[in-house]
Design a protein around this motif. Structure first.
Motif, PDB file in Angstrom:
ATOM      1  N   HIS A  30       0.825  -1.201   0.000  1.00 44.10           N
ATOM      2  CA  HIS A  30       0.000   0.000   0.000  1.00 44.10           C
ATOM      3  C   HIS A  30       0.861   1.254   0.000  1.00 44.10           C
ATOM      4  O   HIS A  30       1.956   1.286   0.517  1.00 44.10           O
ATOM      5  CB  HIS A  30      -1.019   0.013   1.138  1.00 44.10           C
ATOM      6  CG  HIS A  30      -0.459  -0.105   2.521  1.00 44.10           C
ATOM      7  ND1 HIS A  30       0.164   0.941   3.179  1.00 44.10           N
ATOM      8  CD2 HIS A  30      -0.489  -1.121   3.400  1.00 44.10           C
ATOM      9  CE1 HIS A  30       0.497   0.538   4.386  1.00 44.10           C
ATOM     10  NE2 HIS A  30       0.111  -0.702   4.550  1.00 44.10           N
ATOM     11  N   SER A  68      -3.930   0.221  -2.238  1.00 45.38           N
ATOM     12  CA  SER A  68      -3.543  -0.865  -1.339  1.00 45.38           C
ATOM     13  C   SER A  68      -3.878  -2.219  -1.952  1.00 45.38           C
ATOM     14  O   SER A  68      -4.570  -2.310  -2.960  1.00 45.38           O
ATOM     15  CB  SER A  68      -4.234  -0.716   0.016  1.00 45.38           C
ATOM     16  OG  SER A  68      -5.626  -0.924  -0.106  1.00 45.38           O
ATOM     17  N   GLY A  69      -3.374  -3.268  -1.324  1.00 44.23           N
ATOM     18  CA  GLY A  69      -3.677  -4.625  -1.743  1.00 44.23           C
ATOM     19  C   GLY A  69      -2.965  -5.061  -3.012  1.00 44.23           C
ATOM     20  O   GLY A  69      -3.365  -6.037  -3.633  1.00 44.23           O
ATOM     21  N   LEU A  70      -1.894  -4.351  -3.374  1.00 44.17           N
ATOM     22  CA  LEU A  70      -1.179  -4.738  -4.601  1.00 44.17           C
ATOM     23  C   LEU A  70      -0.213  -5.880  -4.322  1.00 44.17           C
ATOM     24  O   LEU A  70       0.437  -5.903  -3.277  1.00 44.17           O
ATOM     25  CB  LEU A  70      -0.387  -3.548  -5.157  1.00 44.17           C
ATOM     26  CG  LEU A  70      -1.224  -2.365  -5.635  1.00 44.17           C
ATOM     27  CD1 LEU A  70      -0.317  -1.211  -6.044  1.00 44.17           C
ATOM     28  CD2 LEU A  70      -2.097  -2.772  -6.808  1.00 44.17           C
ATOM     29  N   GLU A  71      -0.107  -6.790  -5.271  1.00 40.79           N
ATOM     30  CA  GLU A  71       0.850  -7.880  -5.106  1.00 40.79           C
ATOM     31  C   GLU A  71       2.228  -7.427  -5.572  1.00 40.79           C
ATOM     32  O   GLU A  71       2.361  -6.388  -6.202  1.00 40.79           O
ATOM     33  CB  GLU A  71       0.382  -9.098  -5.914  1.00 40.79           C
ATOM     34  CG  GLU A  71      -0.814  -9.728  -5.221  1.00 40.79           C
ATOM     35  CD  GLU A  71      -1.348 -10.932  -5.928  1.00 40.79           C
ATOM     36  OE1 GLU A  71      -1.223 -10.989  -7.160  1.00 40.79           O
ATOM     37  OE2 GLU A  71      -1.903 -11.803  -5.249  1.00 40.79           O
TER      38      GLU A  71
ATOM     39  N   LEU B  75      -8.290  -1.960   5.065  1.00 38.83           N
ATOM     40  CA  LEU B  75      -7.884  -1.433   3.759  1.00 38.83           C
ATOM     41  C   LEU B  75      -6.397  -1.678   3.501  1.00 38.83           C
ATOM     42  O   LEU B  75      -5.969  -1.873   2.380  1.00 38.83           O
ATOM     43  CB  LEU B  75      -8.183   0.068   3.690  1.00 38.83           C
ATOM     44  CG  LEU B  75      -8.037   0.741   2.323  1.00 38.83           C
ATOM     45  CD1 LEU B  75      -9.010   0.138   1.326  1.00 38.83           C
ATOM     46  CD2 LEU B  75      -8.276   2.245   2.450  1.00 38.83           C
ATOM     47  N   SER B 220      -8.608  -5.685  -8.245  1.00 36.21           N
ATOM     48  CA  SER B 220      -7.792  -4.490  -8.018  1.00 36.21           C
ATOM     49  C   SER B 220      -6.982  -4.493  -6.726  1.00 36.21           C
ATOM     50  O   SER B 220      -6.029  -3.735  -6.618  1.00 36.21           O
ATOM     51  CB  SER B 220      -8.654  -3.237  -8.092  1.00 36.21           C
ATOM     52  OG  SER B 220      -9.867  -3.452  -7.436  1.00 36.21           O
ATOM     53  N   LYS B 221      -7.345  -5.325  -5.719  1.00 38.72           N
ATOM     54  CA  LYS B 221      -6.577  -5.329  -4.468  1.00 38.72           C
ATOM     55  C   LYS B 221      -6.347  -6.777  -4.008  1.00 38.72           C
ATOM     56  O   LYS B 221      -6.722  -7.139  -2.891  1.00 38.72           O
ATOM     57  CB  LYS B 221      -7.325  -4.576  -3.370  1.00 38.72           C
ATOM     58  CG  LYS B 221      -7.559  -3.086  -3.639  1.00 38.72           C
ATOM     59  CD  LYS B 221      -8.288  -2.449  -2.456  1.00 38.72           C
ATOM     60  CE  LYS B 221      -8.282  -0.939  -2.494  1.00 38.72           C
ATOM     61  NZ  LYS B 221      -9.180  -0.349  -3.484  1.00 38.72           N
ATOM     62  N   PRO B 222      -5.747  -7.591  -4.882  1.00 39.94           N
ATOM     63  CA  PRO B 222      -5.676  -9.026  -4.589  1.00 39.94           C
ATOM     64  C   PRO B 222      -4.958  -9.391  -3.294  1.00 39.94           C
ATOM     65  O   PRO B 222      -5.323 -10.359  -2.641  1.00 39.94           O
ATOM     66  CB  PRO B 222      -4.922  -9.595  -5.802  1.00 39.94           C
ATOM     67  CG  PRO B 222      -4.251  -8.428  -6.438  1.00 39.94           C
ATOM     68  CD  PRO B 222      -5.094  -7.248  -6.153  1.00 39.94           C
ATOM     69  N   ALA B 223      -3.941  -8.597  -2.900  1.00 43.37           N
ATOM     70  CA  ALA B 223      -3.190  -8.955  -1.694  1.00 43.37           C
ATOM     71  C   ALA B 223      -4.084  -8.974  -0.466  1.00 43.37           C
ATOM     72  O   ALA B 223      -3.821  -9.691   0.503  1.00 43.37           O
ATOM     73  CB  ALA B 223      -2.024  -7.987  -1.481  1.00 43.37           C
ATOM     74  N   LEU B 224      -5.163  -8.171  -0.464  1.00 44.40           N
ATOM     75  CA  LEU B 224      -6.029  -8.107   0.706  1.00 44.40           C
ATOM     76  C   LEU B 224      -6.759  -9.435   0.951  1.00 44.40           C
ATOM     77  O   LEU B 224      -7.237  -9.698   2.043  1.00 44.40           O
ATOM     78  CB  LEU B 224      -7.061  -6.975   0.561  1.00 44.40           C
ATOM     79  CG  LEU B 224      -6.488  -5.556   0.437  1.00 44.40           C
ATOM     80  CD1 LEU B 224      -7.613  -4.532   0.514  1.00 44.40           C
ATOM     81  CD2 LEU B 224      -5.451  -5.275   1.498  1.00 44.40           C
TER      82      LEU B 224
END
Lengths: 126, 474, 39
Positions: A30, A68-71, B75, B220-224
């Motif tokens: 993030h 956020s949440g990007l690989e 988030l 769009s936010k795969p890691a989450l």
């Protein structure tokens, strides 16, 4: 007179600019992206340096966006104004923390917690 | 955040503030009339029942962090982030059996400081006081600052005004009403908070389904959604141990143990913990919906209010304002009460004036509450942004106190050398880890080092503590 | 990856759990008040 003023105002109109830095990086996936633009603008992201398949992230008047949440990987960000003016693309490198380290820490934390639970529930030692 | 971006008009904000202020202060004055002595003021008559006991445990542990930081955690760290936050409930749940033990060992006890003094002696007591006052004061300051910042962001109310009103209201009803006022208002606040979070949660689900949220995150936010998200996994036990340290040592919780009726403590803390557990998830998941709802988040700490305003408009803005105000008040009042009682009992009475009368002690407690409020206000006015993060330094310090407390309650062989070394070595190691490695290991390291020392001292110890020494008479 | 079903269970589960908590606290207080055991 009027054409001179017109061309002067065009000359002073700056392209939008991402102000968070030229190179962004994160180990948690993030990052807060901030920019300067005239009026409504679109922030896009792409895996290509030439922003071939850019996906729009946000469109509006705000001047920052929390991503956020990007690989893990390389990404490119660009701000485009409604007028078509484009900012310099900014490279974003995401490299997540070591999974091995994370799992070791989790194991240590679990052992400590188990120890605490055992002491409490075994109760008073004679 | 400028006035133009605020979600509510300042006049609405001030009106809500005024209404709730009158309510809390009125109740504080009303319930305060039953307090005659210091014992009444500090411990609400030592007879609080299960319903009020459970509610106060839950409400006090629900801070503005729970309602505003949970969405931010979600988030940033996704599903594991929400679950990691929920582990703080174990602080209350594991304290439940300890509450029963404490009540049995110290029927005339007032504070957690009394425990350290009687169990481990003056040196350990001194170290404990430094650690706990650091933690309590930074918690108090961070809550007051958060209040000012949030009222400004939500309703455009000037930071200093908002912060001042919140502090002043809490100081007044805590001073006048003591722990009874704190516990009584906690019950009302807990219901408002829970109902608010549920209403907001269902409102979000009216606008977007969980499947849509999941689909949006996958693209769009795969890691989450990642089951092996490293930063989030590390947060799980670090957060849990921080929570255990906070609850096990602090007088906010010990004062409740002494205030609850015999037999209630165990159940009240357990129920309180169970009530608390789902709240970070219920409050946090709305942040995961931000993408699916098309809400652009300009700053992670605003994700909660922005999503709520998006689905509920002005009604939502009022809801978040009220929820936040209640969660702030329910924690600030507890901190003021418990810290002033700790200072009055441990420093004023035990150290300086052992012969002080109960009426005198009550007045001292009230004065200390006022001074704490004024001191906090003075520190918060300049709005030094980094102050709120100073609270996180407390992670290793409170973690280092877990093993001295737990072994001190159950093992005769736990001794002063173990406690003192555990706190100092653990606290030190944890702080070093905080700066050298990162916040996500600090509590784990502090607790681990403390554990090793405390266990070693207990194993090799010749000590045989007599539990009767904790039954100090009034 | 956490599945959509798991997320559904988490979200609805937590909201329902919260609702039951609020009701339980209210009922408990009524019971305590009727017995004169509130505090």
């Amino acid at each position: 007179m009027a054409p001179l003023l017109f061309s002067a105002s065009v000359a002073f109109a700056a392209a939008p600019e991402i102000t968070s830095g030229h190179e962004l990086s994160s180990d948690t996936g993030h990052v807060l992206v901030a920019w300067e633009a005239d009026g409504p603008a679109t922030l896009s992201i792409s895996r290509d340096a030439d922003l071939g398949d850019a996906q729009p992230l946000y469109q509006g008047n705000q001047q920052s966006y929390f991503l956020s949440g990007l690989e893990s990987g390389e990404y490119y960000l660009q701000v485009v104004e409604a007028s078509g003016a484009r900012s310099q693309p900014v490279r974003l490198s995401i490299e997540h923390q070591s999974l091995t380290k994370a799992l070791w820490l989790t194991l240590i934390g679990a052992i400590i917690t188990l120890g605490i639970v055992v002491v409490i529930f075994r109760g008073v030692r004679r | 955040m400028t006035q133009d971006n605020a979600l509510l008009a300042p006049s609405t904000g001030y009106l809500l503030l005024a209404l709730f202020s009158i309510l809390w202060i009125g109740l504080g004055l009303y319930w305060g009339r039953r307090n005659k002595s210091f014992e009444d003021h500090a411990l609400a008559g030592r007879n609080v029942g299960l319903a009020l006991g459970s509610a106060t445990a839950a409400a006090t542990w629900i801070t503005s962090n729970t309602t505003m930081l949970a969405p931010q955690f979600a988030l940033q760290l996704g599903v594991w982030g929400m679950l990691a936050y929920s582990t703080a409930a174990f602080g209350l749940i594991l304290f439940a059996p300890m509450a029963k033990r404490i009540r049995k060992l110290m029927p005339h006890g007032y504070t957690s400081g009394d425990f350290f003094r009687l169990r481990y002696g003056r040196t350990a007591w001194a170290i404990f006081l430094v650690f706990t006052l650091f933690y309590s004061l930074t918690w108090l300051v961070s809550m007051a600052m958060a209040g000012g910042i949030l009222l400004e962001a939500l309703a455009g109310i000037d930071y200093v005004w908002g912060m001042t009103v919140i502090l002043a209201v809490c100081v007044i009803y805590t001073m006048r009403g003591g722990l009874a006022a704190v516990i009584g208002t906690d019950f009302i606040q807990s219901l408002i908070i829970i109902v608010g979070i549920v209403a907001v949660g269902f409102a979000v689900l009216q606008n977007v389904s969980v499947d849509e949220i999941h689909a949006n995150l996958s693209t769009s936010k795969p890691a989450l959604l990642d089951v092996l998200f490293p930063a989030a996994i590390m947060a799980i036990f670090n957060n849990l141990l921080f929570g255990l340290g906070e609850v096990f040592h602090n007088n906010v919780w010990w004062s409740r143990v002494f205030a609850f009726r015999e037999g209630v403590g165990n159940k009240a803390f357990l129920i309180g913990g169970l009530v608390w557990f789902p709240i970070p998830i219920a409050a946090g998941f709305i942040a995961l919906a931000s993408g699916a709802l098309g809400v652009g988040v300009p700053s992670p700490d605003m994700v909660g209010p922005l999503v709520i305003a998006n689905v509920l408009g002005e009604v939502g803005a009022v809801a978040i304002f009220v929820i936040v105000f209640c969660s702030l008040a329910s924690s600030i009042d507890s901190l003021l009460a418990a810290t002033s009682d700790l200072v009055t009992e441990d420093i004023y009475r035990r150290l300086l004036h052992p012969a002080a009368t109960p009426e005198k002690l009550k007045k001292v407690a009230q004065t200390v509450t006022l001074l704490l409020g004024l001191g906090t206000w003075a520190v918060c006015v300049p709005r030094v942004g980094t102050l709120a993060s100073v609270l996180f330094f407390a992670g290793p310090l409170v973690g280092a106190m877990i093993w001295p407390i737990v072994t001190g309650l159950y093992w005769r062989s736990a001794n002063s050398v173990g406690a003192i070394g555990g706190m100092l070595l653990g606290g030190g190691a944890g702080l070093i880890a905080y700066f050298q490695i990162g916040w996500f290991v600090a509590s784990t390291v502090g607790t681990a080092v403390s554990m090793v020392w405390v266990l070693a001292c207990a194993i090799f110890s010749r000590s045989f503590f007599d539990w009767k020494m904790l039954k100090e008479a009034v | 990856m956490f599945s959509a079903d798991f997320l559904t269970m988490l979200v609805y589960g937590s909201l329902i759990w919260c609702t039951l908590s609020a009701i339980a606290l209210g009922v408990m207080l009524l019971r305590d008040l009727l017995r004169g055991e509130s505090w």
